[in-house]
Design a protein around this motif. Structure first.
Motif, mmCIF file in Angstrom:
data_model
loop_
_atom_site.group_PDB
_atom_site.id
_atom_site.type_symbol
_atom_site.label_atom_id
_atom_site.label_comp_id
_atom_site.label_asym_id
_atom_site.label_seq_id
_atom_site.Cartn_x
_atom_site.Cartn_y
_atom_site.Cartn_z
ATOM 1 N N THR A 1 0.804 -1.216 0.000
ATOM 2 C CA THR A 1 0.000 0.000 0.000
ATOM 3 C C THR A 1 0.838 1.268 0.000
ATOM 4 O OG1 THR A 1 -0.156 -0.037 2.409
ATOM 5 C CG2 THR A 1 -1.919 -1.126 1.179
ATOM 6 N N ALA A 2 2.108 1.182 0.375
ATOM 7 C CA ALA A 2 2.959 2.372 0.402
ATOM 8 C C ALA A 2 3.315 2.781 -1.026
ATOM 9 C CB ALA A 2 4.233 2.092 1.195
ATOM 10 N N PRO A 3 3.250 4.081 -1.331
ATOM 11 C CA PRO A 3 3.584 4.532 -2.682
ATOM 12 C C PRO A 3 5.066 4.367 -2.976
ATOM 13 C CG PRO A 3 3.260 6.409 -1.216
ATOM 14 C CD PRO A 3 2.909 5.174 -0.432
ATOM 15 N N LEU A 4 5.377 4.108 -4.220
ATOM 16 C CA LEU A 4 6.768 3.961 -4.653
ATOM 17 C C LEU A 4 7.367 5.303 -5.028
ATOM 18 C CD1 LEU A 4 6.707 0.839 -6.972
ATOM 19 C CD2 LEU A 4 7.937 1.112 -4.833
ATOM 20 N N PRO A 5 8.516 5.649 -4.484
ATOM 21 C CA PRO A 5 9.179 6.869 -4.905
ATOM 22 C C PRO A 5 9.810 6.671 -6.280
ATOM 23 C CG PRO A 5 10.484 5.745 -3.251
ATOM 24 C CD PRO A 5 9.200 4.969 -3.409
ATOM 25 N N SER A 6 10.029 7.757 -6.970
ATOM 26 C CA SER A 6 10.661 7.685 -8.282
ATOM 27 C C SER A 6 12.171 7.617 -8.105
ATOM 28 C CB SER A 6 10.281 8.940 -9.079
ATOM 29 O OG SER A 6 10.952 8.952 -10.298
ATOM 30 N N MET A 7 12.809 6.591 -8.701
ATOM 31 C CA MET A 7 14.258 6.438 -8.580
ATOM 32 C C MET A 7 14.759 5.529 -9.682
ATOM 33 S SD MET A 7 14.295 3.920 -5.295
ATOM 34 C CE MET A 7 12.973 4.816 -4.534
ATOM 35 N N ALA A 8 16.045 5.422 -9.787
ATOM 36 C CA ALA A 8 16.653 4.563 -10.811
ATOM 37 C C ALA A 8 16.388 3.100 -10.491
ATOM 38 C CB ALA A 8 18.157 4.819 -10.868
ATOM 39 N N ALA A 9 16.211 2.301 -11.534
ATOM 40 C CA ALA A 9 15.948 0.876 -11.354
ATOM 41 C C ALA A 9 17.103 0.219 -10.611
ATOM 42 C CB ALA A 9 15.754 0.208 -12.708
ATOM 43 N N GLY A 10 16.776 -0.649 -9.644
ATOM 44 C CA GLY A 10 17.791 -1.387 -8.912
ATOM 45 C C GLY A 10 18.374 -0.650 -7.725
ATOM 46 N N GLN A 11 18.196 0.654 -7.653
ATOM 47 C CA GLN A 11 18.743 1.434 -6.545
ATOM 48 C C GLN A 11 17.682 1.521 -5.448
ATOM 49 O OE1 GLN A 11 19.934 5.347 -7.656
ATOM 50 N NE2 GLN A 11 20.410 5.956 -5.569
ATOM 51 N N PHE A 12 18.016 1.051 -4.255
ATOM 52 C CA PHE A 12 17.054 1.046 -3.160
ATOM 53 C C PHE A 12 17.136 2.319 -2.349
ATOM 54 C CE2 PHE A 12 17.126 -3.510 -3.932
ATOM 55 C CZ PHE A 12 15.777 -3.817 -3.797
ATOM 56 N N GLU A 13 15.976 2.779 -1.938
ATOM 57 C CA GLU A 13 15.879 3.898 -1.010
ATOM 58 C C GLU A 13 15.263 3.344 0.263
ATOM 59 O OE1 GLU A 13 13.135 7.744 -0.764
ATOM 60 O OE2 GLU A 13 14.507 7.761 -2.470
ATOM 61 N N CYS A 14 15.981 3.501 1.364
ATOM 62 C CA CYS A 14 15.520 2.945 2.636
ATOM 63 C C CYS A 14 15.166 4.074 3.589
ATOM 64 C CB CYS A 14 16.617 2.081 3.256
ATOM 65 S SG CYS A 14 17.096 0.679 2.232
ATOM 66 N N GLY A 15 14.381 3.705 4.578
ATOM 67 C CA GLY A 15 13.991 4.680 5.581
ATOM 68 C C GLY A 15 12.834 5.523 5.093
ATOM 69 N N GLY A 16 12.690 6.674 5.670
ATOM 70 C CA GLY A 16 11.634 7.580 5.276
ATOM 71 C C GLY A 16 10.280 7.185 5.827
ATOM 72 N N PRO A 17 9.242 7.891 5.398
ATOM 73 C CA PRO A 17 7.902 7.658 5.942
ATOM 74 C C PRO A 17 7.361 6.251 5.678
ATOM 75 C CG PRO A 17 7.904 9.525 4.398
ATOM 76 C CD PRO A 17 9.282 8.977 4.452
ATOM 77 N N GLU A 18 7.675 5.674 4.505
ATOM 78 C CA GLU A 18 7.169 4.327 4.201
ATOM 79 C C GLU A 18 7.736 3.310 5.186
ATOM 80 O OE1 GLU A 18 8.888 6.003 1.686
ATOM 81 O OE2 GLU A 18 7.161 6.755 0.572
ATOM 82 N N SER A 19 9.017 3.425 5.501
ATOM 83 C CA SER A 19 9.656 2.498 6.429
ATOM 84 C C SER A 19 9.021 2.605 7.815
ATOM 85 C CB SER A 19 11.159 2.772 6.513
ATOM 86 O OG SER A 19 11.801 1.774 7.260
ATOM 87 N N ALA A 20 8.730 3.819 8.234
ATOM 88 C CA ALA A 20 8.108 4.018 9.542
ATOM 89 C C ALA A 20 6.706 3.417 9.589
ATOM 90 C CB ALA A 20 8.063 5.511 9.869
ATOM 91 N N VAL A 21 5.933 3.565 8.502
ATOM 92 C CA VAL A 21 4.580 3.003 8.440
ATOM 93 C C VAL A 21 4.645 1.481 8.491
ATOM 94 C CG1 VAL A 21 2.551 2.688 6.947
ATOM 95 C CG2 VAL A 21 3.543 4.964 7.237
ATOM 96 N N VAL A 22 5.521 0.890 7.693
ATOM 97 C CA VAL A 22 5.666 -0.568 7.679
ATOM 98 C C VAL A 22 6.107 -1.063 9.055
ATOM 99 C CG1 VAL A 22 6.981 -2.492 6.715
ATOM 100 C CG2 VAL A 22 6.068 -0.737 5.204
ATOM 101 N N ALA A 23 7.073 -0.390 9.667
ATOM 102 C CA ALA A 23 7.556 -0.798 10.989
ATOM 103 C C ALA A 23 6.443 -0.729 12.035
ATOM 104 C CB ALA A 23 8.742 0.068 11.414
ATOM 105 N N GLU A 24 5.632 0.316 11.986
ATOM 106 C CA GLU A 24 4.522 0.455 12.941
ATOM 107 C C GLU A 24 3.537 -0.694 12.835
ATOM 108 O OE1 GLU A 24 2.309 4.132 13.262
ATOM 109 O OE2 GLU A 24 4.153 5.260 12.863
ATOM 110 N N VAL A 25 3.277 -1.150 11.626
ATOM 111 C CA VAL A 25 2.320 -2.232 11.410
ATOM 112 C C VAL A 25 2.947 -3.590 11.717
ATOM 113 C CG1 VAL A 25 0.947 -3.437 9.657
ATOM 114 C CG2 VAL A 25 1.008 -0.940 9.691
ATOM 115 N N VAL A 26 4.148 -3.819 11.233
ATOM 116 C CA VAL A 26 4.764 -5.144 11.273
ATOM 117 C C VAL A 26 5.396 -5.471 12.621
ATOM 118 C CG1 VAL A 26 6.542 -6.591 10.237
ATOM 119 C CG2 VAL A 26 5.099 -5.182 8.797
ATOM 120 N N LYS A 27 6.087 -4.530 13.214
ATOM 121 C CA LYS A 27 6.843 -4.801 14.436
ATOM 122 C C LYS A 27 5.985 -5.416 15.549
ATOM 123 C CE LYS A 27 9.990 -2.689 17.711
ATOM 124 N NZ LYS A 27 10.662 -1.484 18.157
ATOM 125 N N PRO A 28 4.838 -4.853 15.905
ATOM 126 C CA PRO A 28 4.049 -5.471 16.979
ATOM 127 C C PRO A 28 3.525 -6.864 16.612
ATOM 128 C CG PRO A 28 3.117 -3.340 16.347
ATOM 129 C CD PRO A 28 4.272 -3.602 15.455
#
Length: 170
Positions: free
Chosen positions: A17-44
């Motif tokens: 459900t998290a939107p994909l940021p625009s970036m070069a193929a194969g290059q990962f972007e970590c952290g940011g708001p999407e990571s925090a949302v996923v962590a909030e849901v998954v961690k507990p």
């Protein structure tokens, strides 16, 4: 040892459900708001899981073999959880601490704890697991992994959970 499978399977909400940021193929972007949302849901959800269920091993004691069941979950703690995205895939990198112990009715009481580093990469296009790695940090986890088809079992379980998450998100 089902915890990586549970972690990946419970990502359905955040992974798809998290939107994909625009970036070069194969290059990962970590952290940011999407990571925090996923962590909030998954961690507990991971931390409530009974991750030691089914953990048993036959140990050769010299004259005889002993079946040891360390199938009671004492504690599960997510030490690190990063959600990363690229144009073509998504990746979850986590470190999960798990403490298991024998049932109080067992004659021999054993307690084992271990941290595991888990990396799961999933293709955006078809939800296929394209890369998978689970590594125990300590000697006990390495011994368990070496004496069984540990990584293969965990990968198959993760793939089943991700397929369920993809089906429910579509």
């Amino acid at each position: 040892m089902k915890y990586p499978a549970i972690a990946a399977g419970l990502l359905g909400f955040g992974l798809f459900t998290a939107p994909l940021p625009s970036m070069a193929a194969g290059q990962f972007e970590c952290g940011g708001p999407e990571s925090a949302v996923v962590a909030e849901v998954v961690k507990p959800l991971i931390e409530k899981a009974k991750l030691c269920k089914g953990l048993k091993q036959k140990v050769d004691a010299g004259l005889f073999k002993v079946k040891i069941k360390i199938d009671q979950t004492r504690e599960v703690r997510v030490e690190k959880l990063d959600y990363c995205t690229s144009e073509t895939s998504r990746k979850l990198e986590a470190t999960v601490y798990v403490a298991c112990e024998t049932d109080e009715d067992e004659e021999v009481q054993i307690s084992v704890d271990e941290s595991f580093d888990v990396t799961v990469e999933i293709a955006n296009k078809n939800c296929a697991v394209t890369d998978f790695k689970v590594e125990p940090r300590g000697d006990i986890g390495k011994l368990i992994a070496k004496n069984s088809d540990f990584e293969d079992k965990v990968r198959k379980a993760v793939e089943r959970q991700i397929a369920k998450a993809c089906d429910s998100a579509s």
